[in-house]
Design a protein around this motif. Sequence first.
Motif, PDB file in Angstrom:
ATOM      1  N   VAL A 158      -9.307  -4.830  -6.421  1.00 23.81           N
ATOM      2  CA  VAL A 158      -9.222  -5.775  -5.614  1.00 23.81           C
ATOM      3  C   VAL A 158      -7.604  -6.110  -5.389  1.00 23.81           C
ATOM      4  CG1 VAL A 158      -9.474  -8.174  -5.686  1.00 23.81           C
ATOM      5  CG2 VAL A 158     -11.419  -6.709  -6.325  1.00 23.81           C
ATOM      6  N   LEU A 159      -7.089  -5.999  -6.269  1.00 22.32           N
ATOM      7  CA  LEU A 159      -5.544  -6.014  -6.176  1.00 22.32           C
ATOM      8  C   LEU A 159      -4.940  -4.917  -5.103  1.00 22.32           C
ATOM      9  CD1 LEU A 159      -3.626  -6.872  -9.536  1.00 22.32           C
ATOM     10  CD2 LEU A 159      -3.861  -8.072  -7.562  1.00 22.32           C
ATOM     11  N   GLY A 164      -3.214  -3.529   0.669  1.00 17.61           N
ATOM     12  CA  GLY A 164      -3.454  -2.624   1.644  1.00 17.61           C
ATOM     13  C   GLY A 164      -4.205  -3.401   2.713  1.00 17.61           C
ATOM     14  N   SER A 165      -4.492  -4.766   2.756  1.00 19.84           N
ATOM     15  CA  SER A 165      -5.502  -5.281   3.490  1.00 19.84           C
ATOM     16  C   SER A 165      -4.817  -5.345   5.151  1.00 19.84           C
ATOM     17  CB  SER A 165      -5.772  -6.979   3.100  1.00 19.84           C
ATOM     18  OG  SER A 165      -4.511  -7.541   3.196  1.00 19.84           O
ATOM     19  N   LEU A 296       4.495  -4.404  -6.362  1.00 22.27           N
ATOM     20  CA  LEU A 296       3.973  -5.098  -7.466  1.00 22.27           C
ATOM     21  C   LEU A 296       2.337  -5.052  -7.591  1.00 22.27           C
ATOM     22  CD1 LEU A 296       6.065  -8.119  -7.586  1.00 22.27           C
ATOM     23  CD2 LEU A 296       6.317  -6.083  -9.089  1.00 22.27           C
ATOM     24  N   HIS A 297       1.600  -5.194  -6.357  1.00 22.45           N
ATOM     25  CA  HIS A 297       0.161  -5.262  -6.357  1.00 22.45           C
ATOM     26  C   HIS A 297      -0.472  -3.792  -6.727  1.00 22.45           C
ATOM     27  CE1 HIS A 297       0.505  -8.505  -3.231  1.00 22.45           C
ATOM     28  NE2 HIS A 297      -0.624  -8.991  -3.872  1.00 22.45           N
ATOM     29  N   ALA A 301      -2.186  -3.424 -10.465  1.00 17.44           N
ATOM     30  CA  ALA A 301      -3.486  -2.681 -10.225  1.00 17.44           C
ATOM     31  C   ALA A 301      -3.881  -1.315 -11.233  1.00 17.44           C
ATOM     32  CB  ALA A 301      -3.860  -2.306  -8.625  1.00 17.44           C
ATOM     33  N   LEU A 302      -2.866  -0.536 -11.145  1.00 17.77           N
ATOM     34  CA  LEU A 302      -2.642   0.434 -11.967  1.00 17.77           C
ATOM     35  C   LEU A 302      -2.852   0.007 -13.489  1.00 17.77           C
ATOM     36  CD1 LEU A 302      -2.678   3.586 -12.261  1.00 17.77           C
ATOM     37  CD2 LEU A 302       0.030   3.557 -12.309  1.00 17.77           C
TER      38      LEU A 302
END
Length: 316
Positions: A158-159, A164-165, A296-297, A301-302
């Motif tokens: 989701v992050l 990437g939205s 940072l996202h 997420a990783l």
Amino acid sequence: MVEMVERKKKIDLTDIRSILLLAGVCCFLWGSATPAIKIGYRLFGIDGADAASILLFAGSRFLLAGLLVILYHSFTKGHWIWPPKGSGRAIGYLALTQTVLQYVFFYVGLSHASGVHGAIITGTNVFFSMLCASLVFRYEKLELHKIAGCVLGFLGIVLVNLAGSGVDGGTGMSFLGEGFVLLAQLFYALSGSLVKKYAKDFDIVTLSGYQFMAGGLILLLIGAAWGGTLSGTAGFWGIALLLYMAFLSAVAYTLWGILLKYNPVSRVTVFGFMNPMFGVLLSALLLGESGQALNLHTLAALLLVCLGIYVVNKEK
């Protein structure tokens, strides 16, 4: 490579380090498939609405993948490997779920979705795989720590989605695009459980090769009969790309099948959360869908994905 991997006396395929290494290789290869497919559409002049040519392209890839697997397996054995007696049904079911249905939806869906969105949605196959293995085939129990690991991993996806939205200029989604990619993950999950089932009775490398050949031939014939063509300015790079895609399928699915043979489904499939991570980064790099993939996202997420993998595989 595959022969060496399957010799458990030399490599313990139930050891988390071995699983991490081999699953990581598989996920990197699968992650590279998303941008590779979209680049292939450009090289071969395939329009997103030309479903026949899309199937022709997919069929060519998987027919080649099957040939590579069987040729290599036959070379290592010193003779041509034929399908084992009684394996016809297994090959048929795997060809239908793992190659034909999964990739009809995936290829068509990806032609109507961005590479980043397609890569992100592949992360849902981890949930579907665990649910299928636990609730349909009853291979294992759907325990709390597995659910927790899935939730952590999905939060990571989701992050990445939030990061990437704006990649393709908007967040609009469609059933023909992202919806089809999601349906592909259902058939991926089903095929993974079937691999676990048939690996008990048959050599998984042989099954992998022949199901690819059968599924690829079906896609190829449907695409050709429907009027599909592979034109464009493919040339050397188009052929090289097609060979790479065949290679990644041959290696990744065969290694993944071997891991499923020796381990619980949840222990292996949770590493599938790495697919969208690699897919997003490689799509951003190769397709130019993001000016800054490492932020940072994606780093957060990783971290969540790695934590989810740890929770699922942690000893009680």
